[in-house]
Design an enzyme around this catalytic site. Structure first.
Site, PDB file in Angstrom:
ATOM      1  N   VAL A  28       0.763  -1.182  -0.008  1.00 36.60           N
ATOM      2  CA  VAL A  28      -0.157   0.126   0.025  1.00 36.60           C
ATOM      3  C   VAL A  28       1.031   1.147   0.278  1.00 36.60           C
ATOM      4  O   VAL A  28       2.104   1.252   0.378  1.00 36.60           O
ATOM      5  CB  VAL A  28      -0.949   0.083   1.187  1.00 36.60           C
ATOM      6  CG1 VAL A  28      -2.209  -0.992   1.101  1.00 36.60           C
ATOM      7  CG2 VAL A  28      -0.074  -0.235   2.580  1.00 36.60           C
ATOM      8  N   SER A  29       0.558   2.317  -0.384  1.00 34.13           N
ATOM      9  CA  SER A  29       1.070   3.579  -0.597  1.00 34.13           C
ATOM     10  C   SER A  29       1.588   4.425   0.546  1.00 34.13           C
ATOM     11  O   SER A  29       2.481   5.029   0.845  1.00 34.13           O
ATOM     12  CB  SER A  29       0.439   4.529  -1.542  1.00 34.13           C
ATOM     13  OG  SER A  29       0.446   3.879  -2.854  1.00 34.13           O
ATOM     14  N   SER A  30       0.560   3.901   1.750  1.00 34.76           N
ATOM     15  CA  SER A  30       1.174   5.065   3.003  1.00 34.76           C
ATOM     16  C   SER A  30       0.601   4.173   4.039  1.00 34.76           C
ATOM     17  O   SER A  30      -0.046   3.367   4.193  1.00 34.76           O
ATOM     18  CB  SER A  30       0.202   6.315   2.871  1.00 34.76           C
ATOM     19  OG  SER A  30      -1.257   6.031   3.077  1.00 34.76           O
TER      20      SER A  30
END
Length: 194
Positions: free
Chosen positions: A9-11
């Site tokens: 996931v990105s964050s």
């Protein structure tokens, strides 16, 4: 043959539970998980996965965008997987299966990885256009400068401005004061020096 899951996931605020559940159901027994942008290849868990791959292993991802946001990077990752004698499959994009020698999979992979990159470019373009409109209306000021008034940060700001005026390089100022170049540039812009 091992089924190895790559979850991304990105964050930090995003949850990996949906991906993990689907990949467990797909039979994965080894999991590599990280919270980092897919736009960069500097991903420790991805590198560890690629380094530890063995012949016959199959890497599974929930969807192709979890592996990479860049067509170039995606194709490079797939090539590294193939060099190890391993395959790649996607849970949601069932056409993605490099564990078999199928020219149609290769063709579809190239098209869809291009679409992923195209979508990301369109998002960036829309964001840039929105910022330009907001700037024209006086509603967008950009990110706040981290080096603010009061305390150690104020001292850093004063020192950075002084050194900049003396001709010290941006790189040296940032390295010495442990601040980012973006922060320094925003500070200089605020002071009318850029």
């Amino acid at each position: 043959m091992r089924k190895i899951a790559y979850i991304r996931v990105s964050s930090e605020g995003q949850n990996t539970a949906r991906q993990k559940k689907a990949l467990k159901q797909a039979g994965c027994t080894v999991f590599y998980e990280e919270k980092v942008s897919g736009a960069t290849m500097e991903r420790p868990q991805l590198q560890a996965l690629l380094d530890e791959l063995q012949e016959g292993d199959i890497v599974l991802v929930h969807e192709i965008s979890r592996l990479s946001r860049s067509t170039k990077d995606l194709l490079e990752i797939i090539e590294r997987i193939r060099e190890k004698g391993a395959g790649l499959k996607s849970v949601t994009e069932t056409w993605l299966d490099t564990s078999t020698d199928n020219p149609m999979n290769e063709f579809l992979l190239t098209i869809f990885s291009g679409l992923v990159q195209f979508e990301r470019s369109m998002i960036k373009q829309r964001q840039k256009e929105g910022i330009e409109i907001a700037k024209a209306q006086g509603k967008f000021k950009g990110r706040k400068v981290e080096v603010t008034e009061g305390g150690k940060k104020a001292q850093k700001a004063v020192q950075a401005i002084e050194w900049y005026k003396e001709g010290k390089s941006v790189r040296d100022i940032c390295k010495t004061l442990s601040i980012g170049t973006g922060t320094l540039y925003r500070l200089l812009e605020r002071e009318g020096l850029r």
